[in-house]
Write an enzyme that holds these catalytic residues in place. Structure first.
Site, PDB file in Angstrom:
ATOM      1  N   HIS A   1       0.824  -1.211   0.000  1.00  0.00           N
ATOM      2  CA  HIS A   1       0.000   0.000   0.000  1.00  0.00           C
ATOM      3  C   HIS A   1       0.869   1.278   0.000  1.00  0.00           C
ATOM      4  O   HIS A   1       0.841   2.055  -0.948  1.00  0.00           O
ATOM      5  CB  HIS A   1      -0.894   0.029   1.244  1.00  0.00           C
ATOM      6  CG  HIS A   1      -1.791  -1.158   1.398  1.00  0.00           C
ATOM      7  ND1 HIS A   1      -2.863  -1.427   0.571  1.00  0.00           N
ATOM      8  CD2 HIS A   1      -1.776  -2.153   2.318  1.00  0.00           C
ATOM      9  CE1 HIS A   1      -3.467  -2.543   0.973  1.00  0.00           C
ATOM     10  NE2 HIS A   1      -2.832  -3.000   2.030  1.00  0.00           N
TER      11      HIS A   1
HETATM   12  O1  RIB Z   1      -5.151  -0.008   4.466  1.00  0.00           O
HETATM   13  C1  RIB Z   1      -3.754   0.056   4.360  1.00  0.00           C
HETATM   14  C2  RIB Z   1      -3.211   1.219   5.130  1.00  0.00           C
HETATM   15  O2  RIB Z   1      -3.523   1.085   6.511  1.00  0.00           O
HETATM   16  C3  RIB Z   1      -1.669   1.277   5.072  1.00  0.00           C
HETATM   17  O3  RIB Z   1      -1.264   2.618   5.144  1.00  0.00           O
HETATM   18  C4  RIB Z   1      -1.260   0.534   6.303  1.00  0.00           C
HETATM   19  O4  RIB Z   1       0.023   0.956   6.795  1.00  0.00           O
HETATM   20  C5  RIB Z   1      -2.328   0.951   7.277  1.00  0.00           C
HETATM   21  O5  RIB Z   1      -1.963   2.218   7.806  1.00  0.00           O
END
Ligand code: RIB
Ligand code: CA
Length: 318
Positions: free
Chosen positions: A250
């Protein structure tokens, strides 16, 4: 090529750690003005300590770390330590970093740094709940609008959600903050799960990054391996009948976009967020039709090239 002035606001977190590694490594492209931390995956004291530890491993103690807000604007903190480990960095040992956070808080640092720069030059990357950024907008809206762009990881359209069936974690954790950011008038690029689920840290990626044998690459490979070893009941697989092909990367996508925007396709959209419902708290409604949306307020990342992201990681973690 001139350096891109950047501030990274994060909640490390294993994928934030890989995003930090990429940002620290890309010193030939990024002028990383500072890192700010927020509560999110784990508590603020841990996200701040973790950012300092990653900075230490990267050898970038020239970059200041400033701690931000310890809880969402109005809600109680919701951790994601199931996905990141109790200390927030998987199995990486929790220890006190050589150099801790700077004395001034994140909001003061953001205002001072953005005001000191020419308008429309500083980019802000946000890879956690948007609490700090919403507070900046509320405190100094004209300062926030001096930013060139805010590139956030958050939300979902086609991919539904990961913390609940209808919401992605960063938005779910502080939906009021996201609402303020989406209504701010700032230039927004939004990486939802629709984009980040296209970029998965497969076992082959873990091995290729680990083979670089630098301290930062080894730590990043460990983070990816930790995510890939999460129990099946936690991992959102896009197609339940397919074996998990690796955890989504992500947060590194946000830094990859700043380094190689051509690797991503964006669509103008209107994003709105649910703040009232319990069932759909944090849901992002992403509308592409001008006639329905009225005014657009963001660009939604619709396509991501995973090979471009891996190439950047291999280059900058080496
Ligand atoms: O949904 C993914 C996000 O949520 C990413 O930024 C992970 O680090 C959590 O913060
Ligand atoms: Ca994060």
């Amino acid at each position: 090529m001139s350096l891109i002035p950047l501030i990274l606001d994060c909640d490390p977190g294993v994928d934030d750690a890989v995003a930090l590694a990429l940002a620290f490594g890309a010193r030939d492209r990024l002028n990383l003005l500072g890192v700010t931390t927020t509560a999110g995956n784990v508590a603020l004291n841990n996200t701040t300590r973790n950012a300092c530890l990653i900075r230490q491993v990267a050898g970038r103690e020239d970059v200041p770390v400033h701690a931000g807000l310890a809880k969402p604007l109005t809600r109680e903190p919701i951790l994601a330590d199931d996905f990141h480990g109790p200390e927030g960095l998987g199995h990486f040992p929790a220890s006190e970093p050589r150099v801790g956070p700077a004395a001034s808080d994140a909001i003061g640092f953001l205002i001072q740094t953005i005001e000191a720069a020419s308008p429309n030059t500083v980019s802000l990357a946000v890879t956690g709940p948007m609490t700090n950024i919403a507070t900046l907008i509320q405190t100094a809206p004209e300062t926030a609008r001096r930013l060139r762009q805010i590139v956030v990881m958050g939300g979902a359209r086609r991919e539904g959600g990961n913390i609940t069936a209808s919401a992605e974690y960063n938005i779910y954790a502080d939906p009021e903050a996201a609402d303020i950011v989406f209504k701010s008038g700032c230039e927004l690029v939004v990486f939802g799960l629709d984009a980040t689920h296209q970029v998965r840290g497969t076992q082959a990626w873990v091995e290729a990054i680990g083979a670089l044998k630098t301290p930062m690459a080894s730590l990043a490979a460990d983070m990816l391996a930790f995510s890939n070893a999460l129990p099946a009941n936690l991992v959102d697989t896009s197609e339940p009948d397919q074996p998990a092909t690796g955890a989504p990367l992500h947060d590194p996508c946000v830094i990859a976009y700043l380094l190689a925007p051509e690797a991503f396709q964006l669509r103008p959209c209107r994003i709105e967020v649910e703040t009232q419902s319990t069932l759909t708290r944090g849901h992002t409604a992403v509308e592409f039709r001008p006639a329905v949306a009225g005014a657009f307020n963001a660009k939604w990342v619709s396509q991501a090239d995973p090979h471009a992201v891996l190439s950047l990681l291999l280059r900058y973690l080496a």
